[in-house]
Design an enzyme around this catalytic site. Structure first.
Site, PDB file in Angstrom:
ATOM      1  N   PRO A   9       0.790  -1.225   0.000  1.00  0.00           N
ATOM      2  CA  PRO A   9       0.000   0.000   0.000  1.00  0.00           C
ATOM      3  C   PRO A   9       0.829   1.285   0.000  1.00  0.00           C
ATOM      4  O   PRO A   9       1.845   1.371   0.681  1.00  0.00           O
ATOM      5  CB  PRO A   9      -0.833  -0.106   1.290  1.00  0.00           C
ATOM      6  CG  PRO A   9      -0.176  -1.164   2.104  1.00  0.00           C
ATOM      7  CD  PRO A   9       0.498  -2.088   1.144  1.00  0.00           C
ATOM      8  N   ASN A  10       0.344   2.217  -0.789  1.00  0.00           N
ATOM      9  CA  ASN A  10       0.889   3.582  -0.871  1.00  0.00           C
ATOM     10  C   ASN A  10       2.211   3.692  -1.632  1.00  0.00           C
ATOM     11  O   ASN A  10       2.722   4.792  -1.824  1.00  0.00           O
ATOM     12  CB  ASN A  10       1.044   4.215   0.534  1.00  0.00           C
ATOM     13  CG  ASN A  10      -0.279   4.272   1.262  1.00  0.00           C
ATOM     14  OD1 ASN A  10      -1.228   4.834   0.735  1.00  0.00           O
ATOM     15  ND2 ASN A  10      -0.378   3.678   2.438  1.00  0.00           N
ATOM     16  N   ARG A  17       4.043  11.150  -1.827  1.00  0.00           N
ATOM     17  CA  ARG A  17       3.990  10.917  -0.376  1.00  0.00           C
ATOM     18  C   ARG A  17       5.348  11.237   0.271  1.00  0.00           C
ATOM     19  O   ARG A  17       6.398  10.787  -0.210  1.00  0.00           O
ATOM     20  CB  ARG A  17       3.576   9.473  -0.065  1.00  0.00           C
ATOM     21  CG  ARG A  17       4.646   8.433  -0.344  1.00  0.00           C
ATOM     22  CD  ARG A  17       4.218   7.007  -0.088  1.00  0.00           C
ATOM     23  NE  ARG A  17       4.011   6.664   1.289  1.00  0.00           N
ATOM     24  CZ  ARG A  17       4.281   5.458   1.806  1.00  0.00           C
ATOM     25  NH1 ARG A  17       4.788   4.490   1.051  1.00  0.00           N
ATOM     26  NH2 ARG A  17       4.050   5.209   3.061  1.00  0.00           N
ATOM     27  N   TYR A  22      10.726   9.325   1.341  1.00  0.00           N
ATOM     28  CA  TYR A  22      10.753   8.346   0.246  1.00  0.00           C
ATOM     29  C   TYR A  22      11.370   8.883  -1.049  1.00  0.00           C
ATOM     30  O   TYR A  22      11.457   8.150  -2.033  1.00  0.00           O
ATOM     31  CB  TYR A  22       9.336   7.832  -0.020  1.00  0.00           C
ATOM     32  CG  TYR A  22       8.748   7.111   1.174  1.00  0.00           C
ATOM     33  CD1 TYR A  22       9.274   5.892   1.600  1.00  0.00           C
ATOM     34  CD2 TYR A  22       7.682   7.650   1.900  1.00  0.00           C
ATOM     35  CE1 TYR A  22       8.754   5.231   2.701  1.00  0.00           C
ATOM     36  CE2 TYR A  22       7.150   6.998   3.008  1.00  0.00           C
ATOM     37  CZ  TYR A  22       7.693   5.792   3.398  1.00  0.00           C
ATOM     38  OH  TYR A  22       7.190   5.135   4.495  1.00  0.00           O
ATOM     39  N   ASN A  73       8.191  -5.576  -1.203  1.00  0.00           N
ATOM     40  CA  ASN A  73       8.069  -4.461  -0.264  1.00  0.00           C
ATOM     41  C   ASN A  73       6.613  -4.433   0.197  1.00  0.00           C
ATOM     42  O   ASN A  73       5.757  -3.835  -0.467  1.00  0.00           O
ATOM     43  CB  ASN A  73       8.453  -3.134  -0.914  1.00  0.00           C
ATOM     44  CG  ASN A  73       8.403  -1.988   0.086  1.00  0.00           C
ATOM     45  OD1 ASN A  73       7.906  -2.157   1.211  1.00  0.00           O
ATOM     46  ND2 ASN A  73       8.896  -0.824  -0.306  1.00  0.00           N
ATOM     47  N   ALA A  76       3.337  -0.929   4.661  1.00  0.00           N
ATOM     48  CA  ALA A  76       2.848  -0.953   6.051  1.00  0.00           C
ATOM     49  C   ALA A  76       2.482  -2.368   6.514  1.00  0.00           C
ATOM     50  O   ALA A  76       2.550  -2.662   7.719  1.00  0.00           O
ATOM     51  CB  ALA A  76       1.649  -0.025   6.190  1.00  0.00           C
ATOM     52  N   GLU A  97      13.139  -9.092   1.052  1.00  0.00           N
ATOM     53  CA  GLU A  97      12.346  -7.970   1.575  1.00  0.00           C
ATOM     54  C   GLU A  97      13.082  -6.670   1.276  1.00  0.00           C
ATOM     55  O   GLU A  97      14.282  -6.566   1.536  1.00  0.00           O
ATOM     56  CB  GLU A  97      12.196  -8.153   3.096  1.00  0.00           C
ATOM     57  CG  GLU A  97      11.450  -7.027   3.793  1.00  0.00           C
ATOM     58  CD  GLU A  97      11.473  -7.191   5.325  1.00  0.00           C
ATOM     59  OE1 GLU A  97      12.047  -8.189   5.832  1.00  0.00           O
ATOM     60  OE2 GLU A  97      10.932  -6.310   6.010  1.00  0.00           O
ATOM     61  N   HIS A  99      12.886  -2.307   1.568  1.00  0.00           N
ATOM     62  CA  HIS A  99      12.255  -1.062   2.022  1.00  0.00           C
ATOM     63  C   HIS A  99      13.062   0.120   1.513  1.00  0.00           C
ATOM     64  O   HIS A  99      14.293   0.114   1.583  1.00  0.00           O
ATOM     65  CB  HIS A  99      12.165  -1.009   3.552  1.00  0.00           C
ATOM     66  CG  HIS A  99      11.315  -2.107   4.088  1.00  0.00           C
ATOM     67  ND1 HIS A  99       9.944  -2.073   4.020  1.00  0.00           N
ATOM     68  CD2 HIS A  99      11.650  -3.303   4.642  1.00  0.00           C
ATOM     69  CE1 HIS A  99       9.466  -3.197   4.528  1.00  0.00           C
ATOM     70  NE2 HIS A  99      10.473  -3.960   4.905  1.00  0.00           N
ATOM     71  N   ARG A 106      13.409   5.034  12.219  1.00  0.00           N
ATOM     72  CA  ARG A 106      12.018   5.515  12.227  1.00  0.00           C
ATOM     73  C   ARG A 106      11.273   5.031  13.490  1.00  0.00           C
ATOM     74  O   ARG A 106      11.884   4.604  14.447  1.00  0.00           O
ATOM     75  CB  ARG A 106      11.333   5.100  10.929  1.00  0.00           C
ATOM     76  CG  ARG A 106      12.049   5.706   9.689  1.00  0.00           C
ATOM     77  CD  ARG A 106      11.295   5.462   8.411  1.00  0.00           C
ATOM     78  NE  ARG A 106      10.012   6.169   8.405  1.00  0.00           N
ATOM     79  CZ  ARG A 106       9.048   5.940   7.521  1.00  0.00           C
ATOM     80  NH1 ARG A 106       9.239   5.033   6.572  1.00  0.00           N
ATOM     81  NH2 ARG A 106       7.918   6.604   7.588  1.00  0.00           N
TER      82      ARG A 106
HETATM   83  C1  DQA Z   1       8.236   1.158   3.550  1.00  0.00           C
HETATM   84  C2  DQA Z   1       8.340   1.375   5.053  1.00  0.00           C
HETATM   85  C3  DQA Z   1       7.019   1.105   5.737  1.00  0.00           C
HETATM   86  O1  DQA Z   1       7.140   1.302   7.133  1.00  0.00           O
HETATM   87  C4  DQA Z   1       5.952   2.039   5.207  1.00  0.00           C
HETATM   88  O2  DQA Z   1       4.706   1.738   5.794  1.00  0.00           O
HETATM   89  C5  DQA Z   1       5.879   2.059   3.734  1.00  0.00           C
HETATM   90  C6  DQA Z   1       7.106   1.982   2.942  1.00  0.00           C
HETATM   91  C7  DQA Z   1       9.521   1.545   2.810  1.00  0.00           C
HETATM   92  O3  DQA Z   1       9.669   1.121   1.662  1.00  0.00           O
HETATM   93  O4  DQA Z   1      10.359   2.259   3.354  1.00  0.00           O
HETATM   94  O5  DQA Z   1       4.805   2.248   3.158  1.00  0.00           O
HETATM   95  O6  DQA Z   1       7.996  -0.218   3.309  1.00  0.00           O
END
Ligand code: DQA
Length: 146
Positions: A9-10, A17, A22, A73, A76, A97, A99, A106
């Site tokens: 998501p997102n 965002r 990011y 990835n 959240a 994985e 990120h 964080r």
């Molecule tokens: C994320 C880190 C997560 O905590 C966050 O909710 C994201 C992006 C990252 O790529 O840094 O949406 O996965």
């Protein structure tokens, strides 16, 4: 080699965002970079993004017998989803994985990753380049990444 890149998501809101966290590159930039890099390395890549946990689980399940590796990835859902952890364990596909941001600097709730125990590597805080590193890892370390 067939790799599946899955974003949660997102991630589709990249560039809009929280650019201070990011960066300013967009989701389209990410897709273009991954596609171009895969083409250069002779990797057959599919990219998928969803804001819905069940869709991510469905996509991981559908990769069974199809993909040789997953770059994941979960966004959240990293910090909440036992369902995604179980899906990765169920298919047994080597998974890295990724990120974008440096989770270690964080909030405390971002220090937990459910999926990590099922992944052969975590690449964290390298921005978009982290996806390319993950693809390299899956190609080169295929035999040790189960
Ligand atoms: C994320 C880190 C997560 O905590 C966050 O909710 C994201 C992006 C990252 O790529 O840094 O949406 O996965």
């Amino acid at each position: 080699m067939k790799l599946l890149v899955i974003n949660g998501p997102n991630i589709n809101m990249l560039g809009i965002r929280e650019p201070e966290v990011y960066g300013t590159q967009t989701y389209d930039d990410l897709c273009r970079l991954v596609t171009a890099y895969a083409a250069r390395r002779g990797i057959d890549v599919e990219i998928f993004q969803s804001n819905h946990e069940g869709d991510l689980v469905d996509k991981i399940q559908a990769a069974y017998g199809v993909a040789d590796g997953i770059v994941l990835n979960p966004a959240a859902y990293t910090h909440t989803s036992i369902a995604i952890l179980d899906a990765v364990k169920a298919v047994g596909i080597p998974t890295v994985e990724v990120h974008l941001s440096d989770l270690s600097s964080r909030e405390p709730f971002r220090q937990v990753s459910y999926v990590r125990t099922a992944c052969c590597k975590a690449i964290i805080g390298h921005g978009i380049d982290g996806y390319l590193e993950a693809m390299d890892y899956l190609v080169e370390a295929k035999s040790v990444c189960k």
